[in-house]
Design a protein around this motif. Structure first.
Motif, mmCIF file in Angstrom:
data_model
loop_
_atom_site.group_PDB
_atom_site.id
_atom_site.type_symbol
_atom_site.label_atom_id
_atom_site.label_comp_id
_atom_site.label_asym_id
_atom_site.label_seq_id
_atom_site.Cartn_x
_atom_site.Cartn_y
_atom_site.Cartn_z
ATOM 1 N N LEU A 296 -5.514 11.195 -5.782
ATOM 2 C CA LEU A 296 -4.335 11.375 -4.935
ATOM 3 C C LEU A 296 -4.525 10.699 -3.581
ATOM 4 C CD1 LEU A 296 -1.573 12.636 -4.493
ATOM 5 C CD2 LEU A 296 -2.731 14.736 -3.747
ATOM 6 N N LEU A 297 -5.702 10.857 -2.976
ATOM 7 C CA LEU A 297 -5.988 10.203 -1.700
ATOM 8 C C LEU A 297 -5.938 8.691 -1.850
ATOM 9 C CD1 LEU A 297 -6.904 10.319 1.262
ATOM 10 C CD2 LEU A 297 -9.268 10.439 0.429
ATOM 11 N N VAL A 300 -2.225 7.688 -2.011
ATOM 12 C CA VAL A 300 -1.542 7.863 -0.729
ATOM 13 C C VAL A 300 -1.891 6.712 0.207
ATOM 14 C CG1 VAL A 300 -1.419 9.290 1.346
ATOM 15 C CG2 VAL A 300 -1.298 10.364 -0.896
ATOM 16 N N ALA A 301 -3.175 6.357 0.264
ATOM 17 C CA ALA A 301 -3.600 5.239 1.107
ATOM 18 C C ALA A 301 -2.963 3.932 0.648
ATOM 19 C CB ALA A 301 -5.122 5.130 1.095
ATOM 20 N N ALA A 302 -2.837 3.731 -0.674
ATOM 21 C CA ALA A 302 -2.191 2.525 -1.188
ATOM 22 C C ALA A 302 -0.727 2.466 -0.782
ATOM 23 C CB ALA A 302 -2.330 2.480 -2.707
ATOM 24 N N CYS A 303 -0.053 3.603 -0.817
ATOM 25 C CA CYS A 303 1.356 3.660 -0.427
ATOM 26 C C CYS A 303 1.528 3.325 1.047
ATOM 27 C CB CYS A 303 1.907 5.055 -0.741
ATOM 28 S SG CYS A 303 3.693 5.203 -0.585
ATOM 29 N N ILE A 304 0.645 3.837 1.873
ATOM 30 C CA ILE A 304 0.691 3.526 3.309
ATOM 31 C C ILE A 304 0.406 2.050 3.549
ATOM 32 C CG2 ILE A 304 -0.438 3.995 5.528
ATOM 33 C CD1 ILE A 304 -0.926 6.849 4.543
ATOM 34 N N PHE A 352 -10.052 3.827 1.847
ATOM 35 C CA PHE A 352 -10.158 2.385 2.111
ATOM 36 C C PHE A 352 -9.832 1.577 0.868
ATOM 37 C CE2 PHE A 352 -12.868 -1.483 2.511
ATOM 38 C CZ PHE A 352 -12.185 -2.066 3.576
ATOM 39 N N GLY A 353 -10.316 2.045 -0.285
ATOM 40 C CA GLY A 353 -9.995 1.361 -1.532
ATOM 41 C C GLY A 353 -8.509 1.388 -1.840
ATOM 42 N N GLY A 354 -7.847 2.489 -1.511
ATOM 43 C CA GLY A 354 -6.407 2.565 -1.710
ATOM 44 C C GLY A 354 -5.646 1.560 -0.868
ATOM 45 N N LEU A 355 -6.075 1.377 0.367
ATOM 46 C CA LEU A 355 -5.443 0.373 1.236
ATOM 47 C C LEU A 355 -5.575 -1.035 0.654
ATOM 48 C CD1 LEU A 355 -6.551 1.615 4.782
ATOM 49 C CD2 LEU A 355 -4.250 1.704 3.822
ATOM 50 N N LEU A 356 -6.707 -1.302 0.008
ATOM 51 C CA LEU A 356 -6.933 -2.619 -0.585
ATOM 52 C C LEU A 356 -6.233 -2.775 -1.933
ATOM 53 C CD1 LEU A 356 -10.737 -3.073 0.212
ATOM 54 C CD2 LEU A 356 -8.774 -3.981 1.467
ATOM 55 N N PHE A 357 -5.795 -1.687 -2.509
ATOM 56 C CA PHE A 357 -5.079 -1.733 -3.781
ATOM 57 C C PHE A 357 -3.644 -2.246 -3.607
ATOM 58 C CE2 PHE A 357 -2.533 0.604 -7.048
ATOM 59 C CZ PHE A 357 -3.066 -0.017 -8.170
ATOM 60 N N ALA A 358 -3.037 -1.948 -2.460
ATOM 61 C CA ALA A 358 -1.630 -2.278 -2.211
ATOM 62 C C ALA A 358 -1.311 -3.770 -2.303
ATOM 63 C CB ALA A 358 -1.200 -1.720 -0.857
ATOM 64 N N PRO A 359 -2.105 -4.675 -1.681
ATOM 65 C CA PRO A 359 -1.706 -6.096 -1.725
ATOM 66 C C PRO A 359 -1.735 -6.706 -3.105
ATOM 67 C CG PRO A 359 -3.902 -5.842 -0.767
ATOM 68 C CD PRO A 359 -3.296 -4.474 -0.841
ATOM 69 N N PHE A 360 -2.529 -6.167 -4.032
ATOM 70 C CA PHE A 360 -2.583 -6.731 -5.379
ATOM 71 C C PHE A 360 -1.344 -6.372 -6.186
ATOM 72 C CE2 PHE A 360 -7.288 -6.125 -4.524
ATOM 73 C CZ PHE A 360 -7.460 -7.427 -4.104
#
Length: 499
Positions: A296-297, A300-304, A352-360
């Motif tokens: 879930l975390l 959420v980070a990917a969405c942000i 941090f991994g979620g934030l990096l998931f978003a651009p892909f």
């Protein structure tokens, strides 16, 4: 239609289009993250059978992508090209998704046959639905900024759906599986109690019912709230070729080949982590009670991260932004190899991994319309749906390879079905699958990105030039043919590829 500018897409229409990704991508992500665990732990299939089911379903999905794109291009109804496909596949997808999570009271061989049939059928229907939905952006507007904006809306809704999907699915399954975790915490190698296992199966079915309702509501909102504009680039199709010739035609386009390699390797890296994160947290870090919270975390980070990366993409360009994201992702993957089993170390790294998931999710799909525009300008032809179908083909290929390697590696590491703990070899295997393998894939993706020829200046120039061609057609002037279009290409102010 004689407008001088591409028709703008309203905010409401963008939301309606994006809403379908809210539910359908939640389903895709739930299957990706929990499908392997479900077949092994809940349905209690052997790892080799699990590998066969997942790999076969992926192969069916892969082969469906270009066929669906080709057939969508040939569809011509009063409701447009993509809406009939979405309407027809919706009810079938809901039924098959529920059947994915049902555990029939069959003998082992018949149970394998049941899941094999259901999973392969579900992937075929889901793939046709996904290709139709994603290529719909090409029929909503011809303006590159509007397309990027629509793609950003879709990516944001997709990740929001992933968050909500992981939240309700994880919490429902965790609530119904409390007794199962309690039993495993009291014994390091006990066999799972059948009554506790049955309760967890009920949790999966309840989650499937919630997902089906969300898919029905959001798909209806998308279909009823968007408009198919006939003035899109799809009008430039000049001839109908057999499917094999059409696929070879777009595969011969150099920018598309590089973009395929970028997407293939980066998705192999991303999916390698996504598919194994639940087992990694449970057996390598021994934090099984925190699996749903970690996922879930991550989401959420990917969405942000979507608006952040969209802003960077707008200011720095798509190629540069994706290169930065892939480089950071490579370092993130390597760090997982040495991650200790401590919650305070796991949570920030998951964010941090979620934030990096978003651009892909955002950038490669934003680059695809640019490649289609270049193909249209170069060859005077347009095959939007087929491009999206073949592009999905390589995306799904990356997923299949990662998923197949996971199941095969678990088999070699002596993974035991129905056990609360696993051998140390399983822990090491999961660390390699979630760290070293994604890092290698990311390196190959960066190499393909470095060779990718489309620049920001060139893609904007090409879109303006194509708009001039459309305005000439709308003004009943001479329409550039395949030959005349290539003659216009040498104009120094217009090429998409900056040589």
């Amino acid at each position: 239609m004689s407008t001088k500018e591409p028709q703008a897409v309203s905010f409401c229409e963008k939301l309606m289009y994006a809403s379908v990704s809210f539910s359908v991508d939640a389903i895709v992500n739930i299957v990706a993250m929990y499908g392997n665990v479900f077949l092994l732990e809940v349905a209690q299939l052997p790892p080799l059978q699990t590998s066969g089911i997942i790999f076969s379903s992926m192969v069916c999905m892969i082969m469906t992508s270009p066929v669906a794109g080709y057939l969508i291009d040939r569809t011509d109804t009063r409701w447009g090209k993509v809406k009939p496909w979405l309407w027809c596949t919706l009810p079938t997808q809901i039924v098959l998704y529920f059947m994915r999570w049902y555990v029939p009271n069959f003998p082992d061989n018949w149970r394998f046959a049941y899941y094999f049939l259901v999973w392969t059928s579900a992937e075929i229907v889901q793939c046709s639905y996904s290709v139709a939905n994603k290529c719909k952006v090409m029929y909503m507007t011809t303006d590159t900024k509007e397309r990027d904006s629509i793609t950003a809306y879709r990516s944001g809704a997709q990740l929001l759906g992933l968050v909500v999907g992981v939240a309700y699915h994880g919490q429902i399954v965790a609530a119904y599986g409390q007794e199962l975790h309690s039993e495993c915490s009291t014994s390091s190698n006990s066999t799972v109690d059948p009554n506790s296992l049955q309760k967890q199966r009920e949790g999966y079915l309840i989650s499937a019912g919630v997902a089906g309702c969300l898919l029905l509501v959001t798909t209806c909102a998308s279909l009823l709230g968007t408009t198919h504009r006939l003035s899109s680039a799809a009008d430039e199709t000049t001839e109908k070729q057999p499917i094999f010739e059409s696929v070879l035609d777009i595969l011969s386009h150099r920018p598309f080949r590089y973009l395929q390699c970028i997407d293939l390797f980066l998705w192999m890296a991303v999916f390698g982590i996504e598919a194994n994160i639940a087992l990694f947290v449970q057996y390598s870090l021994h934090l099984g009670h925190q699996v749903q919270n970690v996922i879930l975390l991550f989401m959420v980070a990917a969405c942000i991260g979507v608006p952040v990366w969209h802003c960077l993409m707008t200011n720095w360009g798509k190629k540069s932004t994706l290169g930065l994201a892939a480089t950071l992702f490579l370092g993130f993957a390597l760090s997982l190899m040495f991650l200790p089993g401590l919650l305070y170390a796991l949570l920030p790294l998951s964010a941090f991994g979620g934030l990096l998931f978003a651009p892909f999710i955002l950038i490669p799909w934003s680059m695809l319309p640019d490649v289609i525009d270049d193909y249209t300008l170069e060859r005077g032809d347009s095959k939007e749906s087929l491009f999206f179908g073949v592009f999905s083909f390589f995306t799904n290929t990356g997923k299949a390879i990662s998923q197949g390697l996971t199941a095969f590696a678990l088999k070699l590491s002596h993974y035991k079905t129905g056990r609360c703990s696993q051998p140390e070899s399983v822990s090491l295997t999961l660390r390699v699958l979630i760290s070293i393998c994604p890092a290698v894939y990311s390196a190959f993706g960066l190499l393909a990105l470095w060779l990718y020829p489309i620049t920001e200046h060139g893609r904007i120039s090409t879109n303006r030039f194509l708009e001039k061609i459309r305005l000439k057609r709308n003004s009943k002037e001479d329409v550039p043919t395949k030959d005349s279009s290539s003659k216009m290409k040498p104009d120094l102010g217009t090429p998409l590829l900056d040589k």
